[in-house]
Design an enzyme around this catalytic site. Structure first.
Site, PDB file in Angstrom:
ATOM      1  N   PHE A   1       0.830  -1.201   0.000  1.00 51.09           N
ATOM      2  CA  PHE A   1       0.000   0.000   0.000  1.00 51.09           C
ATOM      3  C   PHE A   1       0.872   1.261   0.000  1.00 51.09           C
ATOM      4  O   PHE A   1       0.958   1.977  -1.011  1.00 51.09           O
ATOM      5  CB  PHE A   1      -0.898  -0.123   1.234  1.00 51.09           C
ATOM      6  CG  PHE A   1      -1.604   1.107   1.671  1.00 51.09           C
ATOM      7  CD1 PHE A   1      -2.295   1.888   0.774  1.00 51.09           C
ATOM      8  CD2 PHE A   1      -1.607   1.450   3.021  1.00 51.09           C
ATOM      9  CE1 PHE A   1      -2.972   3.023   1.211  1.00 51.09           C
ATOM     10  CE2 PHE A   1      -2.286   2.575   3.455  1.00 51.09           C
ATOM     11  CZ  PHE A   1      -2.952   3.359   2.555  1.00 51.09           C
TER      12      PHE A   1
ATOM     13  N   VAL B   1      12.273 -10.176   3.380  1.00 53.61           N
ATOM     14  CA  VAL B   1      13.332  -9.320   3.949  1.00 53.61           C
ATOM     15  C   VAL B   1      14.234 -10.072   4.915  1.00 53.61           C
ATOM     16  O   VAL B   1      15.243  -9.539   5.363  1.00 53.61           O
ATOM     17  CB  VAL B   1      12.777  -8.080   4.689  1.00 53.61           C
ATOM     18  CG1 VAL B   1      12.507  -6.956   3.743  1.00 53.61           C
ATOM     19  CG2 VAL B   1      11.591  -8.421   5.559  1.00 53.61           C
TER      20      VAL B   1
ATOM     21  N   TYR C   1       3.182  -5.361  18.104  1.00 53.82           N
ATOM     22  CA  TYR C   1       3.483  -4.617  16.873  1.00 53.82           C
ATOM     23  C   TYR C   1       4.288  -3.358  17.219  1.00 53.82           C
ATOM     24  O   TYR C   1       5.311  -3.061  16.597  1.00 53.82           O
ATOM     25  CB  TYR C   1       2.175  -4.241  16.170  1.00 53.82           C
ATOM     26  CG  TYR C   1       2.351  -3.250  15.053  1.00 53.82           C
ATOM     27  CD1 TYR C   1       2.890  -3.649  13.838  1.00 53.82           C
ATOM     28  CD2 TYR C   1       1.973  -1.918  15.210  1.00 53.82           C
ATOM     29  CE1 TYR C   1       3.065  -2.735  12.811  1.00 53.82           C
ATOM     30  CE2 TYR C   1       2.144  -1.003  14.186  1.00 53.82           C
ATOM     31  CZ  TYR C   1       2.692  -1.409  12.986  1.00 53.82           C
ATOM     32  OH  TYR C   1       2.871  -0.504  11.982  1.00 53.82           O
TER      33      TYR C   1
HETATM   34  C1  UD1 Z   1      -2.274   0.774  14.815  1.00 53.65           C
HETATM   35  C2  UD1 Z   1      -0.929   1.307  15.087  1.00 53.65           C
HETATM   36  C3  UD1 Z   1      -0.433   2.024  13.855  1.00 53.65           C
HETATM   37  C4  UD1 Z   1      -0.516   1.117  12.655  1.00 53.65           C
HETATM   38  C5  UD1 Z   1      -1.940   0.634  12.468  1.00 53.65           C
HETATM   39  C6  UD1 Z   1      -2.024  -0.385  11.345  1.00 53.65           C
HETATM   40  C7  UD1 Z   1      -1.085   1.810  17.503  1.00 53.65           C
HETATM   41  C8  UD1 Z   1      -1.310   2.850  18.527  1.00 53.65           C
HETATM   42  N1  UD1 Z   1      -1.064   2.224  16.228  1.00 53.65           N
HETATM   43  O1  UD1 Z   1      -3.085   1.859  14.740  1.00 53.65           O
HETATM   44  O2  UD1 Z   1       0.883   2.397  14.056  1.00 53.65           O
HETATM   45  O3  UD1 Z   1      -0.078   1.785  11.520  1.00 53.65           O
HETATM   46  O4  UD1 Z   1      -2.346  -0.017  13.655  1.00 53.65           O
HETATM   47  O5  UD1 Z   1      -3.115  -1.204  11.484  1.00 53.65           O
HETATM   48  O6  UD1 Z   1      -0.887   0.659  17.825  1.00 53.65           O
HETATM   49  N2  UD1 Z   1     -11.371  -0.029  15.397  1.00 53.65           N
HETATM   50  C9  UD1 Z   1     -12.727  -0.275  15.473  1.00 53.65           C
HETATM   51  N3  UD1 Z   1     -13.253  -1.251  14.688  1.00 53.65           N
HETATM   52  C10 UD1 Z   1     -12.496  -1.988  13.828  1.00 53.65           C
HETATM   53  C11 UD1 Z   1     -11.101  -1.729  13.748  1.00 53.65           C
HETATM   54  C12 UD1 Z   1     -10.583  -0.741  14.550  1.00 53.65           C
HETATM   55  O7  UD1 Z   1     -13.434   0.354  16.250  1.00 53.65           O
HETATM   56  O8  UD1 Z   1     -13.056  -2.842  13.128  1.00 53.65           O
HETATM   57  C13 UD1 Z   1     -10.806   1.012  16.250  1.00 53.65           C
HETATM   58  C14 UD1 Z   1      -9.665   0.478  17.108  1.00 53.65           C
HETATM   59  O9  UD1 Z   1     -10.154  -0.130  18.266  1.00 53.65           O
HETATM   60  C15 UD1 Z   1      -8.884   1.754  17.361  1.00 53.65           C
HETATM   61  C16 UD1 Z   1      -9.111   2.590  16.087  1.00 53.65           C
HETATM   62  O10 UD1 Z   1     -10.234   2.018  15.444  1.00 53.65           O
HETATM   63  O11 UD1 Z   1      -9.396   2.425  18.468  1.00 53.65           O
HETATM   64  C17 UD1 Z   1      -7.973   2.577  15.138  1.00 53.65           C
HETATM   65  O12 UD1 Z   1      -7.576   1.244  14.901  1.00 53.65           O
HETATM   66  P1  UD1 Z   1      -6.570   0.812  13.722  1.00 53.65           P
HETATM   67  O13 UD1 Z   1      -7.013   1.382  12.449  1.00 53.65           O
HETATM   68  O14 UD1 Z   1      -6.354  -0.656  13.838  1.00 53.65           O
HETATM   69  O15 UD1 Z   1      -5.263   1.565  14.024  1.00 53.65           O
HETATM   70  P2  UD1 Z   1      -4.482   1.866  15.368  1.00 53.65           P
HETATM   71  O16 UD1 Z   1      -4.672   0.776  16.356  1.00 53.65           O
HETATM   72  O17 UD1 Z   1      -4.690   3.266  15.764  1.00 53.65           O
END
Ligand code: UD1
Length: 379
Positions: free
Chosen positions: A11, A64, A189
């Site tokens: 991506f 890698v 991660y």
């Molecule tokens: C995490 C990493 C980030 C990485 C990304 C890739 C952290 C703080 N950050 O981001 O560096 O690039 O993953 O995946 O660890 N959510 C929902 N429903 C869903 C999926 C997610 O509510 O189906 C919520 C999660 O609970 C979270 C937010 O959306 O609160 C963002 O989630 P996500 O997009 O997975 O990213 P991060 O966890 O912020």
């Protein structure tokens, strides 16, 4: 320059290749085309199709962690953008070995080859992540700038989602997060990304090789894998909506993130590669705008004109943080970088791409959700 982009078929990688080619750089891509991300792909990667036919991109299919593949990809290379990695907070919690092996092991192998073999590499940029902060920065009315490290289990069980002041226990307000915020990785991660960053910065200092670690915030945009249930929330919600299934919102949907368009990140990669101003440093790359998860859902359902209510089961995902938004002052001052694509425009761009090119996106979110529940990683 002749630039090696590891993970260049993915991506962010493929958008970075686009930007490098537009600037006239030659590109070598090393990518293993992981089926979880790419599906079943043979031959030249679809994300790089526009660069097929000998137009300045050489593709090496390989892992890698494979020394021979890395050595071969490094031939004649001036600069490396190390983007290859396993990405997924939830999955990392039950595949710690895989995540550490790919992210930490892959980076260590690259450095090993640079240290021990003859190469022409004179610059290295590594993909770091906002995840290494854990919770972002906060402000307490009584105590000033504070850095809560985690949320209390009893608060989470009772649906009290906001962190509290680590000093006085009072409510706190999220604030922009600067690079000097103490790091507090909250997932496997995140620990692996922190190690990658530290390995590269340490190596750069020792060998006087200019290196930069870019701490990306939440990247979204065209070509994000819609079938990978561990990808970011924007792609997951899109895939659910297009499959006419309700997105699952964790917590209460009030958690905020800093969403940044992939093309803006690709420009930051180019700037970090071509400028010396940020050498030996870590730099945030984010929009600086906090957006809640529920707002992401609303924006997408409006753009797609698909009316489905989300499911909000009041659950919490292990390793999740509540708020984190970038202070991108350093990127602006050192790299002259600023985001150009506002969220609404970026999401329209993403929606156009997936409705036209990927109507059959396989929705595997239910499977991933069941897996996380079985392992008690959502509660
Ligand atoms: C995490 C990493 C980030 C990485 C990304 C890739 C952290 C703080 N950050 O981001 O560096 O690039 O993953 O995946 O660890 N959510 C929902 N429903 C869903 C999926 C997610 O509510 O189906 C919520 C999660 O609970 C979270 C937010 O959306 O609160 C963002 O989630 P996500 O997009 O997975 O990213 P991060 O966890 O912020």
């Amino acid at each position: 320059m002749r630039v090696l982009v590891t993970g260049g078929a993915g991506f962010l990688g493929s958008h970075t290749v686009d930007v490098l080619r537009e600037e006239g750089h030659e590109v070598v891509v090393l990518d293993d085309l992981d089926p979880q991300v790419h599906g079943a792909v043979e031959g030249f990667p679809p994300n790089l199709a526009r660069h097929g036919g000998g137009s300045g991109v050489r593709f090496v299919r390989g892992d890698v962690r494979d020394r021979d593949a890395v050595r071969s990809a490094l031939e004649g290379i001036d600069a490396v953008l190390h983007l290859a990695g396993a990405v997924g907070v939830g999955q990392s919690m039950y595949q710690p070995f895989h995540y550490c092996s790919v992210n930490v092991g892959g980076t260590a192998l690259l450095l090993d080859v640079l240290a021990n073999e003859r190469t022409s590499v004179r610059k290295l940029v590594v993909a770091s992540s906002m995840s290494i902060y854990g919770e972002g920065a906060y402000r307490c009315g009584a105590c000033g700038d504070v850095y809560p490290t985690g949320r209390r289990p009893d608060d989470l069980a009772a649906g009290r989602w906001e962190p509290r002041c680590p000093r006085c226990g009072q409510p706190v307000a999220p604030a922009p997060t600067r690079e000097d915020k103490p790091l507090a990785a909250a997932s496997i991660y995140a620990v692996s990304k922190k190690s990658q960053e530290e390995l590269v910065l340490c190596f750069g200092e020792a060998y006087k090789l200019p290196v930069v670690a870019l701490r990306y915030f939440n990247i979204y945009g065209p070509r994000q894998s819609l079938s990978n249930p561990y990808t970011g929330v924007v792609a997951i919600f899109l895939s659910r909506l297009l499959n006419r299934k309700p997105p699952i919102v964790f917590e209460d949907g009030g958690q905020t993130r800093d969403f940044i368009h992939v093309r803006d990140i690709a420009r930051a990669n180019l700037l970090a590669l071509t400028s010396a101003a940020a050498d030996f440093q870590a730099v945030n790359v984010g929009s600086g705008v906090p957006v809640s998860v529920l707002d992401v859902f609303r924006e997408l359902s409006t753009i797609l004109d698909i009316r489905i209510e989300p499911t909000v089961p009041g659950q919490f995902r292990a390793g999740d943080i509540r708020h984190c938004v970038a202070d991108a002052t350093r990127a602006r001052q050192l790299l002259g970088w600023a985001p150009r694509i506002p969220l609404a425009e970026g999401m329209r761009d993403l929606a156009r791409w997936c409705t036209s090119s990927l109507p059959e996106a396989r929705d595997l979110v239910d499977v991933a959700y069941a897996e996380l529940q079985m392992k008690k990683l959502v509660r």
